[in-house]
Design a protein around this motif. Structure first.
Motif, PDB file in Angstrom:
ATOM      1  N   VAL A 184     -34.468 -39.938  74.294  1.00 40.31           N
ATOM      2  CA  VAL A 184     -33.449 -40.971  74.431  1.00 40.31           C
ATOM      3  C   VAL A 184     -32.814 -41.197  73.067  1.00 40.31           C
ATOM      4  O   VAL A 184     -33.527 -41.270  72.045  1.00 40.31           O
ATOM      5  N   VAL A 185     -31.498 -41.299  73.054  1.00 44.08           N
ATOM      6  CA  VAL A 185     -30.722 -41.515  71.837  1.00 44.08           C
ATOM      7  C   VAL A 185     -30.051 -42.875  71.930  1.00 44.08           C
ATOM      8  O   VAL A 185     -29.453 -43.210  72.963  1.00 44.08           O
ATOM      9  N   ARG A 186     -30.158 -43.659  70.853  1.00 40.82           N
ATOM     10  CA  ARG A 186     -29.501 -44.958  70.803  1.00 40.82           C
ATOM     11  C   ARG A 186     -28.941 -45.160  69.402  1.00 40.82           C
ATOM     12  O   ARG A 186     -29.615 -44.902  68.416  1.00 40.82           O
ATOM     13  N   GLU A 187     -27.695 -45.638  69.350  1.00 40.60           N
ATOM     14  CA  GLU A 187     -27.057 -45.933  68.067  1.00 40.60           C
ATOM     15  C   GLU A 187     -27.105 -44.742  67.115  1.00 40.60           C
ATOM     16  O   GLU A 187     -27.313 -44.883  65.911  1.00 40.60           O
ATOM     17  N   GLY A 188     -26.940 -43.522  67.664  1.00 36.54           N
ATOM     18  CA  GLY A 188     -26.777 -42.360  66.810  1.00 36.54           C
ATOM     19  C   GLY A 188     -28.022 -41.587  66.460  1.00 36.54           C
ATOM     20  O   GLY A 188     -27.941 -40.614  65.704  1.00 36.54           O
ATOM     21  N   ARG A 189     -29.187 -41.983  66.986  1.00 34.54           N
ATOM     22  CA  ARG A 189     -30.384 -41.206  66.669  1.00 34.54           C
ATOM     23  C   ARG A 189     -31.393 -41.310  67.808  1.00 34.54           C
ATOM     24  O   ARG A 189     -31.354 -42.235  68.618  1.00 34.54           O
ATOM     25  N   ALA A 190     -32.318 -40.346  67.845  1.00 34.18           N
ATOM     26  CA  ALA A 190     -33.361 -40.355  68.868  1.00 34.18           C
ATOM     27  C   ALA A 190     -34.334 -41.489  68.588  1.00 34.18           C
ATOM     28  O   ALA A 190     -34.828 -41.640  67.465  1.00 34.18           O
ATOM     29  N   VAL A 191     -34.603 -42.291  69.611  1.00 39.32           N
ATOM     30  CA  VAL A 191     -35.541 -43.409  69.473  1.00 39.32           C
ATOM     31  C   VAL A 191     -36.800 -43.202  70.308  1.00 39.32           C
ATOM     32  O   VAL A 191     -37.740 -43.989  70.203  1.00 39.32           O
ATOM     33  N   ALA A 238     -29.198 -34.720  68.672  1.00 38.16           N
ATOM     34  CA  ALA A 238     -28.146 -34.746  67.659  1.00 38.16           C
ATOM     35  C   ALA A 238     -26.786 -34.469  68.295  1.00 38.16           C
ATOM     36  O   ALA A 238     -25.779 -35.092  67.936  1.00 38.16           O
ATOM     37  N   PHE A 239     -26.764 -33.545  69.261  1.00 37.15           N
ATOM     38  CA  PHE A 239     -25.505 -33.237  69.941  1.00 37.15           C
ATOM     39  C   PHE A 239     -25.031 -34.424  70.769  1.00 37.15           C
ATOM     40  O   PHE A 239     -23.845 -34.763  70.783  1.00 37.15           O
ATOM     41  N   ALA A 240     -25.955 -35.093  71.445  1.00 37.51           N
ATOM     42  CA  ALA A 240     -25.591 -36.259  72.245  1.00 37.51           C
ATOM     43  C   ALA A 240     -25.037 -37.374  71.362  1.00 37.51           C
ATOM     44  O   ALA A 240     -24.064 -38.049  71.725  1.00 37.51           O
ATOM     45  N   ALA A 241     -25.657 -37.589  70.200  1.00 36.37           N
ATOM     46  CA  ALA A 241     -25.147 -38.598  69.272  1.00 36.37           C
ATOM     47  C   ALA A 241     -23.728 -38.259  68.842  1.00 36.37           C
ATOM     48  O   ALA A 241     -22.860 -39.138  68.733  1.00 36.37           O
ATOM     49  N   PHE A 242     -23.470 -36.982  68.607  1.00 35.47           N
ATOM     50  CA  PHE A 242     -22.111 -36.535  68.276  1.00 35.47           C
ATOM     51  C   PHE A 242     -21.145 -36.786  69.422  1.00 35.47           C
ATOM     52  O   PHE A 242     -20.018 -37.265  69.215  1.00 35.47           O
TER      53      PHE A 242
END
Length: 490
Positions: A54-61, A260-264
């Protein structure tokens, strides 16, 4: 574990890049709920292994794995084949060409790439699977046979009797086409003068820190399995280099890289592609089939309506693997799910469930309000804000940072006729360009009198005045001479 081919120049496994931006980890109760969802997907889907993040606010949490994983390896560093998620990466490479001015999305492919088929479709139509091309490559099942069987573009389509690669007129309907993305990969190769994957690695993967996303598997990686639908037995699936079809579904990646791709995809990265271009990719580009009104397709991204929100990203499958990257821009959340089974676990369902768990348990905080930069607070623009009327309909004009405007019905009623507007350069005629809904593409202009005072707003010939049917404004047809009381019967 190894599969049947290796990268021509395999890179050494690298530590993942540091994720951008601070983010709090999920709470223990949320972690437990996410772990439960993951365990259900692996057990009920009968997958040898499942990995998710899970990604939140630009990084995996949060990330975890379940089932058979290479010993001693973090779950988020294990490679899986990602299938058609490859298409979104290919689309990013194509959009970079557009943003550099090398192509226009309205160009026919044939203007840039000699091709035996599909040359009349525009680049946008190929990105959105509306070019009308066949769903699959001709010849033996391309996902399970070597790319050497299709050494050139012509070999992707072939010329079988009584069939044609053009199944529908270009632009008429959505028809998913893997060969269409083979053509887009060839377009990238031709305009960059280098192999498609070399371009992708240099321009997209390396800047985003996706060092474990490769053409061929690198240890540690999962083996692809076919699980019998009616018995708890399995057999290995082949893993082949698909050659010319690679831009449609070749790549291997990890949960860390796809995070990282999802954050992008959520926020953009000016080194690769800006937020505005990614928003363009998320916009529906073609009407869905009549039975699929909850799904659509943009420019290299699938779209789903779930729980009143629109998710974007892509799912993927190849023999032995299923995958999904789903993003929820409204919640600044994303989920990644990977499994090594040909069928069974629904990674899209798992990704949606993970997003729903985090959104429900730990809803995103709104961005803090901040005043706009002083340079954007033009007094003349501030003076334009407030109430306006289209006939007797009340609207409100608001000003935002970047000199953007919004015009929408007062109280939010009938918001289908509202829109955001971005400023246009004077060389393009000035004014503001509508970005949404009914007014998308329409130009909003301020009309002034000879003395410089504001008469009205013109929006695609619609006149907005400061009072309903303002007698001092240039309202087509004119205002009744007797005014608002002139129609009252004693």
């Amino acid at each position: 574990m190894t599969d049947s081919f290796q990268d021509p120049e395999p890179a050494e496994p690298a530590e993942p890049a540091e994720p951008a931006g601070p983010a709090d980890p999920v709470e223990p109760a949320t972690r437990r709920a996410l772990a439960h969802r993951l365990a259900l997907a692996q057990a009920e889907g009968r997958a040898p292994s499942v990995v998710a993040a899970v990604v939140r606010e630009g990084r995996a949490v949060w990330s975890a794995g379940r089932g058979e994983l290479p010993p001693g390896s973090p779950a988020d560093q294990v490679q899986y084949r990602i299938g058609s998620i490859t298409k979104t990466l290919t689309a990013v490479a194509v959009m970079r060409l557009r943003d550099e001015g090398l192509i226009d999305l309205g160009d026919p492919l044939g203007a840039h790439l000699p091709t035996p088929h599909g040359g009349g479709a525009t680049i946008a139509q190929l990105l959105s699977h509306s070019g009308g091309l066949a769903a699959e490559a001709r010849g033996p099942w391309w996902e399970r046979t070597p790319g050497e069987l299709r050494p050139e573009l012509a070999d992707i389509f072939g010329e079988p009797p009584h069939e044609t690669p053009q199944k529908h007129p270009a632009g008429r309907r959505h028809h998913y086409s893997n060969p269409g993305y083979a053509l887009l990969g060839a377009l990238v190769e031709r305009l960059r003068g280098a192999p498609w994957f070399d371009v992708l690695r240099r321009e997209v993967l390396e800047p985003l820190g996706m060092r474990r996303t490769t053409l061929a598997p690198l240890d540690p990686h999962a083996t692809g399995w076919a699980v019998h639908p009616h018995a708890d037995v399995r057999q290995p699936e082949p893993a082949v280099d698909t050659g010319r079809m690679a831009p449609a579904g070749q790549l291997w990646s990890t949960a860390a890289d796809l995070s990282a791709f999802a954050a992008f995809l959520l926020a953009g990265d000016e080194r690769v592609l800006g937020a505005a271009s990614l928003a363009e990719m998320r916009a529906p580009a073609v009407a869905p089939e009549a039975r699929d009104w909850d799904t659509a397709y943009g420019l290299g991204m699938q779209l789903w309506r779930r729980g009143g929100k629109v998710l974007s990203g892509h799912s993927g499958s190849m023999p032995g693997f299923v995958a999904a990257v789903y993003t929820s821009p409204a919640e600044r959340l994303a989920a990644v799910a990977l499994a090594n089974a040909t069928s069974g676990p629904l990674m899209g369902t798992l990704a949606t469930d993970l997003l729903a768990e985090v959104a429900a348990r730990e809803p995103a905080l709104p961005e803090p309000w901040r005043p706009m930069p002083g340079g954007d607070a033009d007094p003349e623009l501030v003076a334009l804000t407030g109430s306006w009327y289209w006939g007797t309909y009340a609207y409100v004009l608001r000003l935002y940072a970047g000199r953007e405007l919004s015009l929408g019905p007062a109280g939010g009623a009938g918001a289908v006729r509202g829109s955001r507007f971005t400023p246009r350069a004077a060389a393009d005629g000035g004014g503001w360009l509508g970005q949404e809904g009914y007014y998308a593409g329409e130009v909003l202009r301020v009309v002034r009198r000879a003395d410089g005072s504001v008469s009205h707003l013109d929006l695609g010939t619609f006149v907005f005045t400061r009072t309903p049917y303002d007698p001092d404004a240039d309202v087509p047809g004119g205002a009744a001479p007797a005014g608002w009381g002139g129609g009252v019967t004693p």
